[in-house]
Design a protein around this motif. Structure first.
Motif, PDB file in Angstrom:
ATOM      1  N   THR A  80       0.827  -1.303  -0.151  1.00 25.05           N
ATOM      2  CA  THR A  80       0.022   0.035  -0.092  1.00 25.05           C
ATOM      3  C   THR A  80       0.754   1.225   0.106  1.00 25.05           C
ATOM      4  OG1 THR A  80      -0.071   0.122   2.526  1.00 25.05           O
ATOM      5  CG2 THR A  80      -1.965  -1.288   1.040  1.00 25.05           C
ATOM      6  N   GLY A  81       2.013   1.107  -0.115  1.00 27.58           N
ATOM      7  CA  GLY A  81       3.028   2.356   0.149  1.00 27.58           C
ATOM      8  C   GLY A  81       3.352   2.767   1.372  1.00 27.58           C
ATOM      9  N   ARG A  82       2.841   1.924   2.450  1.00 30.36           N
ATOM     10  CA  ARG A  82       3.039   2.388   3.787  1.00 30.36           C
ATOM     11  C   ARG A  82       4.403   2.203   4.385  1.00 30.36           C
ATOM     12  NH1 ARG A  82       2.333  -0.162   8.513  1.00 30.36           N
ATOM     13  NH2 ARG A  82       1.525  -1.972   7.702  1.00 30.36           N
ATOM     14  N   PRO A  83       5.130   2.855   4.939  1.00 30.81           N
ATOM     15  CA  PRO A  83       6.379   2.732   5.409  1.00 30.81           C
ATOM     16  C   PRO A  83       6.446   1.372   6.737  1.00 30.81           C
ATOM     17  CG  PRO A  83       6.047   4.946   5.591  1.00 30.81           C
ATOM     18  CD  PRO A  83       4.899   4.489   5.147  1.00 30.81           C
ATOM     19  N   ILE A  84       7.424   0.558   6.170  1.00 31.31           N
ATOM     20  CA  ILE A  84       7.608  -0.606   7.305  1.00 31.31           C
ATOM     21  C   ILE A  84       8.937  -0.773   7.496  1.00 31.31           C
ATOM     22  CG2 ILE A  84       5.709  -2.031   6.051  1.00 31.31           C
ATOM     23  CD1 ILE A  84       7.915  -3.592   4.641  1.00 31.31           C
ATOM     24  N   GLY A  85       9.829  -0.032   7.102  1.00 29.03           N
ATOM     25  CA  GLY A  85      11.201  -0.250   7.349  1.00 29.03           C
ATOM     26  C   GLY A  85      12.082   0.584   6.662  1.00 29.03           C
ATOM     27  N   PHE A 115       9.112   7.471  18.956  1.00 27.08           N
ATOM     28  CA  PHE A 115       8.293   8.114  18.478  1.00 27.08           C
ATOM     29  C   PHE A 115       6.921   7.075  17.798  1.00 27.08           C
ATOM     30  CE2 PHE A 115      11.854  10.855  18.140  1.00 27.08           C
ATOM     31  CZ  PHE A 115      11.445  11.997  18.493  1.00 27.08           C
ATOM     32  N   GLU A 116       5.787   7.428  17.683  1.00 26.00           N
ATOM     33  CA  GLU A 116       4.983   6.352  17.594  1.00 26.00           C
ATOM     34  C   GLU A 116       4.956   6.310  15.911  1.00 26.00           C
ATOM     35  OE1 GLU A 116       2.024   3.659  18.308  1.00 26.00           O
ATOM     36  OE2 GLU A 116       2.804   4.963  19.823  1.00 26.00           O
ATOM     37  N   HIS A 117       5.307   7.116  15.220  1.00 25.15           N
ATOM     38  CA  HIS A 117       5.270   6.658  13.716  1.00 25.15           C
ATOM     39  C   HIS A 117       6.527   6.085  13.295  1.00 25.15           C
ATOM     40  CE1 HIS A 117       7.257  10.651  14.183  1.00 25.15           C
ATOM     41  NE2 HIS A 117       7.981  10.418  13.174  1.00 25.15           N
ATOM     42  N   THR A 118       7.544   5.961  14.166  1.00 21.77           N
ATOM     43  CA  THR A 118       8.818   5.374  13.675  1.00 21.77           C
ATOM     44  C   THR A 118       9.117   3.942  14.700  1.00 21.77           C
ATOM     45  OG1 THR A 118      10.073   6.732  15.130  1.00 21.77           O
ATOM     46  CG2 THR A 118       9.810   7.362  12.763  1.00 21.77           C
ATOM     47  N   LYS A 119       8.496   3.782  15.735  1.00 19.95           N
ATOM     48  CA  LYS A 119       8.936   2.591  16.442  1.00 19.95           C
ATOM     49  C   LYS A 119       8.598   1.469  16.002  1.00 19.95           C
ATOM     50  CE  LYS A 119       4.546   2.183  19.352  1.00 19.95           C
ATOM     51  NZ  LYS A 119       4.023   2.167  20.719  1.00 19.95           N
ATOM     52  N   GLU A 120       7.948   1.152  14.745  1.00 14.64           N
ATOM     53  CA  GLU A 120       7.476  -0.220  14.144  1.00 14.64           C
ATOM     54  C   GLU A 120       8.502  -0.417  12.892  1.00 14.64           C
ATOM     55  OE1 GLU A 120       5.569  -2.648  15.607  1.00 14.64           O
ATOM     56  OE2 GLU A 120       5.180  -1.120  17.069  1.00 14.64           O
ATOM     57  N   LYS A 162      13.828  -5.698  15.768  1.00 13.79           N
ATOM     58  CA  LYS A 162      13.560  -4.491  14.744  1.00 13.79           C
ATOM     59  C   LYS A 162      15.107  -4.407  13.777  1.00 13.79           C
ATOM     60  CE  LYS A 162       9.437  -3.069  16.092  1.00 13.79           C
ATOM     61  NZ  LYS A 162       8.422  -3.421  15.109  1.00 13.79           N
ATOM     62  N   LEU A 163      15.786  -5.429  14.005  1.00 10.07           N
ATOM     63  CA  LEU A 163      17.380  -5.287  13.515  1.00 10.07           C
ATOM     64  C   LEU A 163      17.156  -6.416  12.381  1.00 10.07           C
ATOM     65  CD1 LEU A 163      20.195  -4.143  12.808  1.00 10.07           C
ATOM     66  CD2 LEU A 163      20.701  -5.933  14.488  1.00 10.07           C
ATOM     67  N   LYS A 164      17.340  -6.108  11.079  1.00  7.88           N
ATOM     68  CA  LYS A 164      17.514  -7.205  10.053  1.00  7.88           C
ATOM     69  C   LYS A 164      19.003  -7.164   9.359  1.00  7.88           C
ATOM     70  CE  LYS A 164      15.157  -6.099   6.400  1.00  7.88           C
ATOM     71  NZ  LYS A 164      14.129  -6.050   5.534  1.00  7.88           N
ATOM     72  N   LEU A 165      19.599  -8.188   9.258  1.00 10.48           N
ATOM     73  CA  LEU A 165      21.029  -8.383   8.652  1.00 10.48           C
ATOM     74  C   LEU A 165      20.917  -8.886   7.030  1.00 10.48           C
ATOM     75  CD1 LEU A 165      22.888  -9.718  11.381  1.00 10.48           C
ATOM     76  CD2 LEU A 165      22.522  -7.470  11.001  1.00 10.48           C
ATOM     77  N   GLU A 166      21.175  -7.996   6.355  1.00 12.32           N
ATOM     78  CA  GLU A 166      21.214  -8.476   4.892  1.00 12.32           C
ATOM     79  C   GLU A 166      22.737  -8.863   4.664  1.00 12.32           C
ATOM     80  OE1 GLU A 166      20.261  -5.156   2.450  1.00 12.32           O
ATOM     81  OE2 GLU A 166      18.134  -4.959   3.178  1.00 12.32           O
ATOM     82  N   LEU A 167      22.406 -10.147   3.951  1.00 15.17           N
ATOM     83  CA  LEU A 167      23.836 -10.839   3.565  1.00 15.17           C
ATOM     84  C   LEU A 167      23.619 -10.885   2.048  1.00 15.17           C
ATOM     85  CD1 LEU A 167      23.698 -13.659   6.382  1.00 15.17           C
ATOM     86  CD2 LEU A 167      24.743 -11.450   6.365  1.00 15.17           C
ATOM     87  N   THR A 168      24.927 -11.081   1.601  1.00  9.79           N
ATOM     88  CA  THR A 168      24.992 -11.482   0.091  1.00  9.79           C
ATOM     89  C   THR A 168      25.282 -12.976   0.040  1.00  9.79           C
ATOM     90  OG1 THR A 168      27.594 -11.026   0.229  1.00  9.79           O
ATOM     91  CG2 THR A 168      26.074  -9.142  -0.399  1.00  9.79           C
ATOM     92  N   MET A 179      14.072  11.081   7.219  1.00 10.46           N
ATOM     93  CA  MET A 179      13.111   9.877   6.975  1.00 10.46           C
ATOM     94  C   MET A 179      12.004   9.696   8.043  1.00 10.46           C
ATOM     95  SD  MET A 179      13.119   6.501   6.043  1.00 10.46           S
ATOM     96  CE  MET A 179      11.971   5.219   6.748  1.00 10.46           C
ATOM     97  N   ALA A 180      12.257  10.177   9.264  1.00 11.89           N
ATOM     98  CA  ALA A 180      11.096  10.219  10.004  1.00 11.89           C
ATOM     99  C   ALA A 180      10.043  11.053   9.734  1.00 11.89           C
ATOM    100  CB  ALA A 180      11.529  10.582  11.526  1.00 11.89           C
ATOM    101  N   GLY A 181      10.529  12.379   9.124  1.00  7.31           N
ATOM    102  CA  GLY A 181       9.289  13.043   8.498  1.00  7.31           C
ATOM    103  C   GLY A 181       8.576  12.843   7.632  1.00  7.31           C
TER     104      GLY A 181
END
Length: 718
Positions: A487-492, A543-548, A582-588, A706-708
């Motif tokens: 839906t275009g909603r920020p998830i991360g 902040f509520e809009h960024t804590k997820e 809330k931490l995701k590690l991206e591996l190659t 980014m938070a804005g």
């Protein structure tokens, strides 16, 4: 006795052998000559006394005879009394007796006996006859028994006979004394000569013995001296010391101690030279291939520069790098790699070329120095290239390893030189730079040094130096690119690093990340990113809009393979207080290939902390799907190279559809990066992609911006 004193006695021995016997011989000779001289003097003295007595004897006897005659005449004329006559006659008798004793003494003298035993007896008889008649005349006159003149007359006859005989004897004695004196002098002279010649002979024997002893001592000392000189000449081989060993076995005392010390010194010198050679080989030669090492090759190259300058000819430095040698070590073990390196060294050593020096400068890198190629640069370059072609053909032939054939490819960088002003370090640097450029053109490549490329490498070196300083000065910053759902909603968001260079401004990750990977600095940079991202997660929790929001952090292969990586992640979470889920590690894919079992175990340890995983740039690597299904992944990321041309390239669309279908089959979330247009989003959405990231939604921005953006309404898909 000290050794020095004993050695002094060795040197004094020849002198003592001459001096002491010579002094003794001289003393004996002087004693003998003295005795001979005393005997001669005594003989002369005795003979002289005899002659003196003989000379005075006649005079005394004549005086006595005259007094006797006068006394007898006076007796007749003066009519002396009886007492007077007895007194005078007694006195004459005493004197006659004394003269008789002297005659006996003369008769027994060595000179008279030596002259004639009969003459001595005749002299005594004649005197006795004279004495008898004189006594008879005295007695006749004293007693008036008759005419004493008759007796006196007879005495006169015997006196004349005695006087004549004594004179004859005196003359004979004089001649005999002269003969005896002459004989004594001759005997003394002969004794002197004999003593002299005997002394000369003895001195000759002593000197010969001394010379022989000196020769023997000198011979031994020469052996010892030669041994000492041989030990002092460092560049000559050590002697066998057979002569020294013989001296030690045959002699005792100081000479044995000296020879034993020399043998000990020789053994110590042998050990020192062997240790020195060993140190020299360790310092200048490679222990694996026995080829000259980097240090010795630099010295050879400096010498070649001087020779090229003197001969006005070009030489060449060839730098050889075996391509993908790590594959042999990883696949067959380091022992197999060592065998291959020894084979390479053997093949290079078999190259028969004048003025060619071969060495090993590092793990799988070799170099060759060629002198006297040509006086013209173009001709020298052609010859150097032909030589490099020969090396390539030689080293790319198959190698037998554990019964199997192994093939290698190599890259060669060449640089020419002809001046002593050129730097050895620069030449090696230029040749190595040519190797790096040659690797970009493919395997088995040969490339000459290009100054333009060198300038680029120097800039890269400077950038590496600045990169190391950037870590110390904390010049890095993180920017964030938003990730959205259907839906275009920020998830991360994905945390992206930037370098704020003090003079060059913002440096792109595409410039310094590959350099950090190559130099190993990526581990330190990755650690900084991990701690900074965890701190940002903590800030967003307020902040509520960024804590997820879930924050994705890229992890390099080198960083992930560090033995303490799990501990490092745990420390970063604990130190910051960030929520691990809330931490995701991206591996190659390069991070997980290789030691797959160890990788899976490490990922499970991190999963236990609550961390999620995403496979970055999925589809661009070569990992096996068999391994992929075993990895505890949560998400796969479609590489932007497949998304960029979705509306134009059917192959890209097919790949994207396949990746999405595979993710759904493996129960993995699928996110596409590089979404820059609404058409990209629409197509991916139609094929049920789960999440999106790209410039269409958000460029990489600072954390505040980014938070804005999270507060702004999502874009519309229609």
């Amino acid at each position: 006795m000290k050794s020095t004193q004993s050695l002094l006695m060795v040197f004094l021995l020849p002198i003592l052998m001459v001096v002491l016997p010579a002094l003794l011989l001289l003393s004996i000779s002087m004693k003998v000559l003295e005795e001979k001289s005393l005997q001669s003097n005594l003989l002369q003295s005795n003979d002289l006394d005899t002659l003196v007595q003989m000379a005075t004897f006649d005079r005394q006897l004549s005086d006595l005879h005259q007094r006797i005659t006068n006394l007898l005449i006076d007796t007749e004329e003066t009519q002396l009394s009886a007492t007077q006559r007895y007194s005078s006659y007694s006195q004459i008798a005493q004197e006659l007796t004394q003269i008789g004793q002297r005659v006996d003494s003369l008769a027994s003298s060595p000179l008279l006996i030596d002259l004639s035993q009969d003459s001595a007896a005749a002299l005594q008889r004649t005197f006795l006859q004279y004495q008898r008649f004189v006594s008879m005349a005295n007695e006749s006159a004293a007693r008036e028994l008759g005419d004493p003149s008759l007796f006196l007359k007879e005495a006169q006859t015997h006196f004349n006979t005695f006087t004549l005989f004594s004179q004859q004897i005196f003359e004979a004695l004089t001649l005999r004394a002269r003969e005896r004196h002459s004989l004594s002098f001759d005997a003394l002279a002969r004794s002197h000569d004999t003593t002299l010649w005997l002394g000369i002979a003895m001195m000759g024997v002593l000197i010969s013995a001394a010379f022989f002893a000196s020769w023997r001592i000198n011979k031994r000392l020469m052996v010892v001296g030669d041994a000492i000189l041989s030990l002092s000449k460092r560049r000559q081989p050590l002697p066998d010391f057979h002569s020294i060993e013989k001296l030690r076995q045959k002699h005792s005392g100081p000479l044995k101690r000296i020879t034993s010390a020399l043998i000990t010194l020789r053994d110590a010198e042998q050990q020192r030279r062997e240790a020195e050679q060993k140190i020299h080989r360790l310092a200048y030669y490679d222990t694996l291939t026995e080829l000259p090492n980097w240090r010795l090759m630099k010295e050879h190259l400096q010498h070649s520069l001087e020779i090229s300058h003197q001969n006005t000819s070009y030489g060449a430095l060839i730098y050889i790098d075996v391509d993908d040698f790590k594959r042999i070590n990883d696949g067959n073990g380091h022992s197999a790699g060592d065998i291959i390196l020894r084979h390479i060294a053997k093949r290079l050593s078999d190259i028969n070329h004048d003025g060619c020096t071969i060495g090993r400068v590092s793990g799988d890198e070799f170099c060759i120095i060629i002198d006297g190629l040509a006086s013209e640069q173009l001709e020298a370059a052609e010859k150097a290239e032909l030589f490099a072609e020969k090396v390539r053909h030689l080293l790319t032939q198959p190698y037998c390893l554990n019964g199997n054939y192994c093939f290698l490819s190599l890259t060669q960088g060449l640089v020419l030189f002809n001046s002593s002003d050129q730097s050895v370090d620069n030449l090696f640097q230029y040749a190595n730079a040519a190797v790096h450029i040659a690797k970009q053109t493919g395997t088995n490549a040969i490339r000459f040094y290009d100054p333009a490329v060198q300038a680029e490498l120097e800039a890269r070196t400077e950038l590496e130096r600045d990169l190391r300083l950037a870590i110390e000065r904390d010049e890095f910053v993180l920017v964030y690119q938003m990730q959205v759902d259907n839906t275009g909603r920020p998830i991360g968001a994905e945390a992206l690093i930037r370098w704020q260079h003090p003079t060059q401004g913002m440096v792109s990750p595409g410039v310094f990340i590959p350099l950090a990977e190559e130099t190993g600095l990526i581990v330190q940079i990755g650690t900084w990113v991990l701690h900074a991202a965890c701190k940002q997660l903590v800030a967003w929790q307020a902040f509520e809009h960024t804590k997820e929001l879930v924050l994705a952090v890229n992890v390099s292969a080198k960083q992930f393979q560090q033995p303490n990586f799990v501990e490092e992640v745990s420390n970063a979470l604990e130190a910051s207080g960030a929520p691990s889920h809330k931490l995701k590690l991206e591996l190659t894919e390069s991070s997980v290939i290789g030691k797959i079992e160890e990788t899976i175990a490490r990922m499970h340890q991190l999963k236990a902390l609550g961390i999620s995983f995403a496979m970055d740039d999925f589809g661009t690597g070569y990992s096996s799907l068999q391994y992929l299904k075993r990895l505890p992944l949560d998400q796969i990321k479609i590489d932007q190279s497949f998304v960029r041309d979705l509306d134009q390239d059917s192959d890209d669309r097919t790949i994207v559809q396949t990746i999405i279908a595979m993710g759904r089959a493996l129960n993995l979330n699928v996110i596409a990066e590089g979404v820059e247009t609404r058409e990209h989003w629409r197509y991916l959405n139609q094929h049920q992609c789960h999440a999106y990231q790209g410039y269409y939604f958000c460029k990489p921005v600072a954390a505040e911006e980014m938070a804005g953006l999270c507060l702004a309404p999502p874009p519309a898909l229609a």
